[in-house]
Design an enzyme around this catalytic site. Structure first.
Site, PDB file in Angstrom:
ATOM      1  N   ASP A   8      20.987 -32.149  10.869  1.00 49.38           N
ATOM      2  CA  ASP A   8      21.103 -30.936  10.064  1.00 49.38           C
ATOM      3  C   ASP A   8      19.739 -30.249  10.167  1.00 49.38           C
ATOM      4  OD1 ASP A   8      21.989 -28.991   8.202  1.00 49.38           O
ATOM      5  OD2 ASP A   8      21.039 -30.110   6.565  1.00 49.38           O
ATOM      6  N   GLU A  67      24.377 -29.267  13.786  1.00 47.80           N
ATOM      7  CA  GLU A  67      25.027 -28.119  13.160  1.00 47.80           C
ATOM      8  C   GLU A  67      24.665 -26.849  13.925  1.00 47.80           C
ATOM      9  OE1 GLU A  67      24.956 -25.824   8.899  1.00 47.80           O
ATOM     10  OE2 GLU A  67      24.857 -28.014   8.864  1.00 47.80           O
ATOM     11  N   ASP A 139      20.207 -33.145   2.640  1.00 50.97           N
ATOM     12  CA  ASP A 139      20.060 -32.912   4.079  1.00 50.97           C
ATOM     13  C   ASP A 139      20.507 -34.121   4.900  1.00 50.97           C
ATOM     14  OD1 ASP A 139      18.776 -30.170   4.138  1.00 50.97           O
ATOM     15  OD2 ASP A 139      17.389 -31.237   2.817  1.00 50.97           O
TER      16      ASP A 139
END
Length: 172
Positions: A8, A67, A139
């Protein structure tokens, strides 16, 4: 068996999560957050690159999922996010890892069942799916969610490839 590294990305905090995917089962391996000090952007990107490289060398994952960039609050934020992603991707490619990208909505859909899920829902479902004793940091949970999404996508592709036929949009 596939060890999957999920990322992420962020220019201030980059989450990472590693899972082992066997059949339809997930096993938690590790997760955390790379906290980046207030330095110049090139120095922060180096920290991301070096940290992801270190994680790859320590755990030896076979694949990495990250991502995909979304439009942030401003164009400047989106550019920094894109550069942070780039640093992580180059670290993976330098270690000969295959890299897959997923949009946030698809990740949330895959993990929570709702493409508009919030951070708390992601944390809860990651905890449940990986049988963790407590919810991981935001996160780290997002990064584990990226890895789970990748595992689900790979599992789905295997089902399609091994299906004998399709009838009315369904695999047989």
């Amino acid at each position: 068996m596939a060890l999957i590294l999920g990322i992420d990305p962020g220019s201030i905090k980059t989450g990472f999560g590693i899972i082992n995917h066997v059949g339809s089962q997930y096993e938690y391996i590790s997760s955390g957050v790379i906290r980046i000090p207030s330095l110049s952007l090139p120095e922060r990107l180096k920290i991301i690159f070096d940290s992801v490289t270190e994680i790859i060398e320590e755990y030896c994952p076979q694949e990495m999922a990250i991502e995909h960039v979304f439009m942030a609050k401003s164009a400047g934020s989106a550019l920094k996010l894109g550069q942070a992603r780039g640093a992580a991707i180059v670290a993976a490619v330098n270690q000969n890892l295959a890299v897959s990208e997923y949009e946030a909505k698809k990740i949330k859909q895959s993990v929570v069942g709702n493409g508009a899920a919030d951070k708390r829902q992601m944390q809860h479902m990651v905890k449940v799916l990986l049988k963790l004793p407590s919810e991981p940091q935001e996160d780290a949970a997002d990064a584990l969610g990226v890895a789970i999404c990748h595992a689900n996508s790979q599992q789905h592709l295997i089902k399609i490839a091994t299906a004998k036929s399709f009838r009315r949009g369904r695999m047989v």
